[in-house]
Design a protein around this motif. Structure first.
Motif, PDB file in Angstrom:
ATOM      1  N   ALA A  50      40.954  44.599  28.726  1.00  0.00           N
ATOM      2  CA  ALA A  50      39.678  44.208  28.115  1.00  0.00           C
ATOM      3  C   ALA A  50      39.593  42.693  27.959  1.00  0.00           C
ATOM      4  CB  ALA A  50      39.517  44.903  26.757  1.00  0.00           C
ATOM      5  N   TRP A  51      40.713  42.076  27.562  1.00  0.00           N
ATOM      6  CA  TRP A  51      40.744  40.622  27.395  1.00  0.00           C
ATOM      7  C   TRP A  51      40.548  39.922  28.734  1.00  0.00           C
ATOM      8  CZ3 TRP A  51      40.342  37.178  23.637  1.00  0.00           C
ATOM      9  CH2 TRP A  51      40.765  35.869  23.869  1.00  0.00           C
ATOM     10  N   ARG A  52      41.215  40.412  29.755  1.00  0.00           N
ATOM     11  CA  ARG A  52      41.102  39.771  31.067  1.00  0.00           C
ATOM     12  C   ARG A  52      39.717  39.946  31.667  1.00  0.00           C
ATOM     13  NH1 ARG A  52      47.153  41.290  33.425  1.00  0.00           N
ATOM     14  NH2 ARG A  52      48.226  39.634  32.273  1.00  0.00           N
ATOM     15  N   GLU A  53      39.086  41.053  31.369  1.00  0.00           N
ATOM     16  CA  GLU A  53      37.707  41.235  31.821  1.00  0.00           C
ATOM     17  C   GLU A  53      36.794  40.196  31.172  1.00  0.00           C
ATOM     18  OE1 GLU A  53      34.149  44.615  31.719  1.00  0.00           O
ATOM     19  OE2 GLU A  53      36.237  45.213  31.375  1.00  0.00           O
ATOM     20  N   LEU A  54      37.004  39.947  29.884  1.00  0.00           N
ATOM     21  CA  LEU A  54      36.236  38.902  29.200  1.00  0.00           C
ATOM     22  C   LEU A  54      36.482  37.546  29.840  1.00  0.00           C
ATOM     23  CD1 LEU A  54      34.590  37.840  26.662  1.00  0.00           C
ATOM     24  CD2 LEU A  54      36.848  37.412  25.660  1.00  0.00           C
TER      25      LEU A  54
END
Length: 228
Positions: A50-54
């Motif tokens: 989720a963080w990397r998608e952001l």
């Protein structure tokens, strides 16, 4: 990017949870604090995705490279030129708020902040805040029947973490915090943003009034910062 969620930690018993820790504060006022992001070993991959998608979305919308180190105090003050450009402060504020939203939306992430104030001795405030954090985490782990490992932003030169660990001997945290440079860890960059946001709730500086509500608004499951 790889799916590695943190450095290998050889512990017994095996850990159920890892806490990523960073500090913040205002030395001239004697305020020091530590914030810890706790994540279970089984769900860490989901949080990291989720963080990397952001971070990938930031490159599309703001041209901020996914591997640009997010250091909250500098980034929000307008310092640094990620990807060779200088985003407007309002862009930086929105990115930071989006990042906190992503952190707050992760059901498995826990957020714990402990602070202390010693106007004449900031190092004592740091020791007190870290001591309070370890005691708080150990209680939480005991209630949950879990064991944990700790990772903190650092270069290996800070003696405080081993000293406090020897002093407290937490039953549920078998080893002192491992120091890892934040620029190598996405987790510690998350913790840095959380710690800086917590600092603004406590310090109430007029120059950061726009951040006073971020910690509670975007991290609704987090405990209020606890004074030790």
């Amino acid at each position: 990017m790889s799916e590695e969620v943190g450095p290998a930690i050889d512990t017994y018993p095996p850990v159920d949870r890892v806490y990523y820790i960073d500090d913040s504060g205002i030395p001239k006022t004697g305020l020091a604090l530590y914030s810890a992001l706790g994540v279970s070993a089984v769900n860490a991959g989901d949080v990291l995705r989720a963080w990397r998608e952001l971070r990938r979305s930031w490159y599309v919308t703001h041209a901020v490279p996914a591997d640009f180190e997010l250091h909250a105090s500098a980034f929000l003050a307008g310092r640094g030129r990620p990807g060779g450009r200088n985003p407007l402060k309002i862009e930086r504020y929105r990115m930071a708020q989006n990042a906190l939203e992503v952190i707050g939306a992760q059901s498995d992430l826990t957020v714990t902040t402990v602070y202390a104030v010693h106007t004449a001795h900031w190092r004592e405030a740091k020791r007190a805040a870290y001591t309070g954090l370890i005691r708080r985490l150990d209680r939480q782990l005991d209630e949950a029947g879990e064991y944990a490992a700790l990772i903190v932003d650092g270069d290996g030169s800070e003696e405080l973490y081993e000293d406090v660990h020897r002093q407290i001997r937490p039953a549920r945290i078998k080893a002192p915090a491992a120091e890892v440079p934040a620029h190598t860890s996405e987790w510690l960059q998350m913790a840095d943003l959380v710690a800086y946001s917590a600092c603004q709730v406590i310090a109430q500086l007029e120059s950061r009034a726009f951040m006073w509500g971020w910690y509670t608004r975007y991290l609704p499951k987090a405990r209020a910062p606890e004074r030790y």
